[in-house]
Design a protein around this motif. Structure first.
Motif, PDB file in Angstrom:
ATOM      1  N   LYS A 147       0.812  -1.222   0.000  1.00  0.00           N
ATOM      2  CA  LYS A 147       0.000   0.000   0.000  1.00  0.00           C
ATOM      3  C   LYS A 147       0.843   1.267   0.000  1.00  0.00           C
ATOM      4  CE  LYS A 147      -4.086  -2.051   2.167  1.00  0.00           C
ATOM      5  NZ  LYS A 147      -5.041  -1.980   3.303  1.00  0.00           N
ATOM      6  N   ARG A 148       2.122   1.141   0.360  1.00  0.00           N
ATOM      7  CA  ARG A 148       2.990   2.320   0.423  1.00  0.00           C
ATOM      8  C   ARG A 148       3.963   2.381  -0.751  1.00  0.00           C
ATOM      9  NH1 ARG A 148       3.693   5.262   4.860  1.00  0.00           N
ATOM     10  NH2 ARG A 148       5.923   5.490   4.394  1.00  0.00           N
ATOM     11  N   VAL A 149       3.634   1.666  -1.832  1.00  0.00           N
ATOM     12  CA  VAL A 149       4.571   1.538  -2.945  1.00  0.00           C
ATOM     13  C   VAL A 149       4.993   2.882  -3.524  1.00  0.00           C
ATOM     14  CG1 VAL A 149       2.759   1.241  -4.683  1.00  0.00           C
ATOM     15  CG2 VAL A 149       5.027   0.290  -5.099  1.00  0.00           C
ATOM     16  N   PHE A 150       4.097   3.870  -3.545  1.00  0.00           N
ATOM     17  CA  PHE A 150       4.432   5.192  -4.090  1.00  0.00           C
ATOM     18  C   PHE A 150       4.824   6.170  -2.993  1.00  0.00           C
ATOM     19  CE2 PHE A 150       1.148   3.410  -6.981  1.00  0.00           C
ATOM     20  CZ  PHE A 150       1.995   3.141  -8.045  1.00  0.00           C
ATOM     21  N   SER A 178      -3.943   5.240  -5.767  1.00  0.00           N
ATOM     22  CA  SER A 178      -2.836   5.523  -4.851  1.00  0.00           C
ATOM     23  C   SER A 178      -1.769   6.366  -5.546  1.00  0.00           C
ATOM     24  CB  SER A 178      -2.229   4.213  -4.354  1.00  0.00           C
ATOM     25  OG  SER A 178      -1.099   4.453  -3.552  1.00  0.00           O
ATOM     26  N   ALA A 179      -1.499   6.059  -6.824  1.00  0.00           N
ATOM     27  CA  ALA A 179      -0.504   6.832  -7.573  1.00  0.00           C
ATOM     28  C   ALA A 179      -0.935   8.289  -7.686  1.00  0.00           C
ATOM     29  CB  ALA A 179      -0.310   6.215  -8.958  1.00  0.00           C
ATOM     30  N   LYS A 180      -2.180   8.506  -8.029  1.00  0.00           N
ATOM     31  CA  LYS A 180      -2.670   9.884  -8.176  1.00  0.00           C
ATOM     32  C   LYS A 180      -2.647  10.617  -6.846  1.00  0.00           C
ATOM     33  CE  LYS A 180      -6.280  12.560 -10.458  1.00  0.00           C
ATOM     34  NZ  LYS A 180      -7.495  12.491 -11.289  1.00  0.00           N
ATOM     35  N   ALA A 181      -2.992   9.921  -5.780  1.00  0.00           N
ATOM     36  CA  ALA A 181      -3.001  10.540  -4.449  1.00  0.00           C
ATOM     37  C   ALA A 181      -1.592  10.910  -3.997  1.00  0.00           C
ATOM     38  CB  ALA A 181      -3.638   9.593  -3.438  1.00  0.00           C
TER      39      ALA A 181
END
Length: 445
Positions: A147-150, A178-181
């Motif tokens: 979940k913390r990949v980015f 998640s990427a956009k966030a």
């Protein structure tokens, strides 16, 4: 699903020790049926503990990460021991702490996408798939390993768009959200790393032969809200409408379309991306697009310097951007056009390619219209047929001759320029008799 690995490589990897796996792009591409290149291997021991056969060289690439390059029989391998990474707040790509481990599952969790976390046990000829990466490869999906990949590494934002484009994969909904966030994490990445990923995206279609992959990659950067952290000047072009009789798209989409139609030739796609980047500035400051090509050239220099491109790349892209509107209607006098072609002889093919892509990218011109011989090509062919001196050194007079005639300082280069222009326009004048006679009439100081 079968991994294709040549016999020598298989024997080499098996000999390194137990539980040494092939992992990452080689496994993923093999399973996709794509071309494989670099062989990444990983295992539970440090590189120095591997059983290296004779005539194998090892170079430590990154002591902190434990990464080593191995070369055996001319084949390169990159080895990394299983590890766990800890990152501080921000997305600066470099972990604050690194721990080595013997746990394959822990190593898988620190990777970027599940399709890159499939391990191939060469000895047993079987796949180890701790994160269901095989399913993602089958379904052509990019899904984050955690979940913390980015949050931990902003460079993965660009890798997400690039891999999706190169592989033809879709992005998992949760991973995309998640990427956009976390798009702001890209601001923490160095210019050099941004530049490398951008270059790869611009040529994504050449990797696995997926049509328009480069265009999709640029669109994904927009969807993930990344342009303002990569090239903010291009982000400013989003939504800027253009005259409907000449353009179907706004400035940003037109730029993407231009890259779509541009050939994968050195610097041409980069110029295609930036050729209209000055339009936002022109509209804001002047209320129109007049002279936007000059503004785009200035902006391109600023952008490419910021991204730390080499000077030769910067200079050529700036020229292409600045010149892409020259003689747009074909009304320039023949003599002036000949001098232009001669002055820009080294980039004429690239300039014509950019102009063709630019016209197709308007959405109102057909390929049949744009494929017609361009005036610059016709003039160049005529000049070559005429024997025009494309280079000043082809003149039948030299700087030394002018010095012997009494020319001094800047008058030498000024005289050579005028004599050269005369012969470019009238190649028959390139004779010693004519040039010496003409030179006598020019200022010598």
């Amino acid at each position: 699903m079968k991994i294709e690995l040549d016999k020598k490589s298989a024997e080499f990897i098996c000999g390194l020790g137990e539980n040494v796996y092939v992992v990452g792009g080689y496994v993923r591409n093999s399973l996709c049926g794509y071309k494989t290149t670099d062989i990444d291997i990983a295992g539970p021991v440090p590189a120095l503990a591997l059983n290296l056969p004779p005539h194998t060289s090892m170079t430590m690439v990154n002591h902190r990460m434990g990464t080593a390059q191995l070369i055996n029989d001319g084949v390169k391998y990159e080895y990394t021991p299983f590890r766990v990474e800890v990152y501080n707040e921000g997305g600066a790509h470099t972990p604050s702490q690194v721990y080595f481990t013997t746990d394959l599952n822990a190593d898988a969790m620190r990777r970027d996408f599940c399709c890159n976390a499939v391990y191939y046990d060469v000895r047993k000829d079987e796949l180890v798939d701790p994160l269901n990466g095989l399913r993602d490869i089958e379904q052509k999906i990019l899904r984050g390993c955690n979940k913390r990949v980015f949050e931990s590494d902003g460079l993965r934002l660009l890798r997400l768009a690039r891999l999706a484009a190169e592989l033809g994969f879709k992005i998992n909904g949760e991973t995309g959200a998640s990427a956009k966030a976390n798009s702001a994490k890209l601001a923490d990445i160095t210019s050099e790393r941004k530049r490398t990923e951008l270059d790869k995206i611009l040529h994504a279609d050449t990797v696995n032969g997926i049509a328009n992959a480069q265009y999709r990659g640029l669109r994904l950067l927009k969807q993930l809200d990344l342009w303002k952290y990569l090239i903010p000047e291009l982000a400013d072009c989003d939504g800027i409408a253009q005259p409907e009789q000449y353009h179907k798209y706004d400035v940003m989409e037109h730029s993407f379309q231009c890259v779509r139609y541009a050939p994968p030739v050195h610097n041409v796609r980069l110029a295609a991306l930036l050729h209209d980047v000055g339009k936002a500035y022109c509209l804001k400051n002047f209320g129109n697009f007049h002279g936007h090509e000059k503004c785009s050239g200035v902006a391109a220099r600023i952008i490419l310097n910021r991204l730390r491109y080499p000077n030769d790349v910067i200079n050529q892209v700036v020229r292409l951007c600045s010149l892409h509107m020259y003689d747009m209607r074909g009304e320039t006098r023949e003599a002036k056009a000949r001098v232009f072609v001669a002055k820009n002889y080294d980039i004429i093919d690239k300039l014509v390619a950019l102009i063709r892509a630019d016209r197709l990218a308007t959405g109102v011109m057909t390929k049949e219209e744009t494929d017609k011989p361009h005036r610059f090509e016709t003039i160049r062919a005529q000049m070559l047929s005429d024997g025009a001196p494309i280079l000043k050194k082809s003149l039948k007079i030299s700087g030394k001759d002018l010095i012997d005639m009494g020319f001094e300082g800047e008058a030498i280069s000024a005289a050579l320029e005028e004599l050269w222009r005369d012969c470019v326009i009238n190649p028959k004048n390139n004779t010693p008799e004519h040039l010496f006679k003409m030179a006598e009439k020019l200022p010598k100081r």
